[in-house]
Design a protein around this motif. Sequence first.
Motif, PDB file in Angstrom:
ATOM      1  N   UNK A 142      -3.232   3.470   0.115  1.00 51.64           N
ATOM      2  CA  UNK A 142      -2.913   2.764   1.357  1.00 51.64           C
ATOM      3  C   UNK A 142      -4.147   2.084   1.940  1.00 51.64           C
ATOM      4  N   UNK A 143      -5.236   2.835   1.986  1.00 53.42           N
ATOM      5  CA  UNK A 143      -6.452   2.260   2.551  1.00 53.42           C
ATOM      6  C   UNK A 143      -6.943   1.102   1.699  1.00 53.42           C
ATOM      7  N   UNK A 196       0.822  -1.206   0.000  1.00 53.53           N
ATOM      8  CA  UNK A 196       0.000   0.000   0.000  1.00 53.53           C
ATOM      9  C   UNK A 196       0.853   1.251   0.000  1.00 53.53           C
ATOM     10  N   UNK A 197       1.919   1.234   0.782  1.00 51.90           N
ATOM     11  CA  UNK A 197       2.812   2.390   0.838  1.00 51.90           C
ATOM     12  C   UNK A 197       3.460   2.647  -0.518  1.00 51.90           C
ATOM     13  N   UNK A 256      -4.476  10.710  -3.425  1.00 52.70           N
ATOM     14  CA  UNK A 256      -4.180   9.475  -4.153  1.00 52.70           C
ATOM     15  C   UNK A 256      -3.391   8.518  -3.264  1.00 52.70           C
ATOM     16  N   UNK A 257      -2.417   9.054  -2.565  1.00 54.11           N
ATOM     17  CA  UNK A 257      -1.592   8.203  -1.714  1.00 54.11           C
ATOM     18  C   UNK A 257      -2.411   7.588  -0.587  1.00 54.11           C
ATOM     19  N   UNK A 258      -3.228   8.399   0.042  1.00 53.13           N
ATOM     20  CA  UNK A 258      -4.024   7.908   1.175  1.00 53.13           C
ATOM     21  C   UNK A 258      -4.987   6.809   0.741  1.00 53.13           C
TER      22      UNK A 258
END
Lengths: 250, 250
Positions: free
Chosen positions: B213-214, B87-88, B208-210
């Motif tokens: 990850x979720x 996810x990271x 987008x990053x968050x």
Amino acid sequence: MAESKSVNLTKRATYELRQRIIHGGLPGGTRLYEVALSEDLQISRTPVREAMSRLAEEGLLERAPGGGFQVRSFTLRDVTDAIELRGVLEGTAARLAAEQGAEPRALAEIGAILDRLDACFATGTVGAIDFDGYSELNAQFHTRLAELCQSPVILRELERVKSLPFASPSAFVLGSNENARSFHSLVVAQVQHRAMVQAIERREGARAEAIAREHARIARANLESTFVTDAQTPEAMPGIALIVREGRPG
Amino acid sequence: MAESKSVNLTKRATYELRQRIIHGGLPGGTRLYEVALSEDLQISRTPVREAMSRLAEEGLLERAPGGGFQVRSFTLRDVTDAIELRGVLEGTAARLAAEQGAEPRALAEIGAILDRLDACFATGTVGAIDFDGYSELNAQFHTRLAELCQSPVILRELERVKSLPFASPSAFVLGSNENARSFHSLVVAQVQHRAMVQAIERREGARAEAIAREHARIARANLESTFVTDAQTPEAMPGIALIVREGRPG
DNA sequence: GCCTTCGGGAATGTATACATTCACTGTATA
DNA sequence: TATACAGTGAATGTATACATTCCCGAAGGC
């Protein structure tokens, strides 16, 4: 350089090949032929092959399409991405450590390292900085900090990224020559070190992660300026010989 | 299983070993002895050794302290960390894509994949879900999305993490049996897919990053429940045989 | 009785001969 | 002149014999 060790030939070949790659003796994209290398190193094909396999694991070589190996080549973009990636991984380790809580004993040990780092440039005079000492302690700090998250998986990938010489946390220290700019870099870096530890202590995961990322970007900026300024001097920074100029060669 | 291919023996040994590891024939921590394996596979030591070396690169084996290899063993914590790591990394790729801007053509192609994903469970009836089709398209989506950042370094590390069978983006799809809970997972996942693409289009890097990850944490939750519920059935999810129960064996 | 040393076996490490594959080149034919 | 086929060489792939190292057990001395 300490070549006639009594260790086995695989390790000797691995070491010798790694040295040649890092110092530019084997430029990026170079195809490595087993027989030629064997004759050159005076070691039979089997350990040479084994050495290449290990260096591929390490990320310095890549398997060529039709079999065999070639030296991996890095563009400046690749290098900055690798440093960004290190920041992301260190940030993740710091965040996880903050979220799950770090052991006080480990935090105390890291605090001791920070104190010793302070001592490396406490005088405030640029010429008196102990660059080698700082570099060593800095590497220790980064390792110990990452260990706080207690995650072998994260550790493993982080070690992998750091194994690229230009992406290691201490690469920028050795690259810095004795000038005011590098002194400022060290000051800022040390402030960030303490801020990261504080954030982890206070369970501020997002802050710890953000600082770790920004911390890595010091190295990135330093590398970019080194690459532009001291392009002629091959030993301006460890591993700088790995970086190719053009887009993406074979 | 398509074993008598005319390809070389190294590939055959690699394939056969990988199968045994993934399906639990060689549990985590098992030491692999070259001679025994050679006799078992009817292949000489050299290609077997080469195969083990490649599987070590792949992350399924690790080099034993005194030489040789052993099957890498994963605790549940290792597995969740690997998924978190995916996810990271996917989040980093998505953020970079958003920051530097993605090519409209590539975005359009990803949009087409999303439409086809919708079709896999458009009827709304749980029994009619095309799990295999969804799994394949889902893998394509994740690959294409990561490619948007145009960073070979990020791509490489992401591929490395995804090569662990339980950490691949599609692992949770095959793990889901036909129940309402898995249906909800797919609905949520697809909403997140579209949100990620939209965030990249709008240059919203942090968003987008968050989301990326979720998004990975769906797989994590699914794996954890699968591990608890269907612990007895070895084929509940690909690669679940790799996961050991206790703390950390040799 | 315990410690040390010597021997044997099993593991990986090494060297090398032979196999195979693939690309390049030259020639011959259409 | 162009194409196709065959030969040749160099590269990796494979098998295997031999070397080395290290652990473990047994026996003998202290």
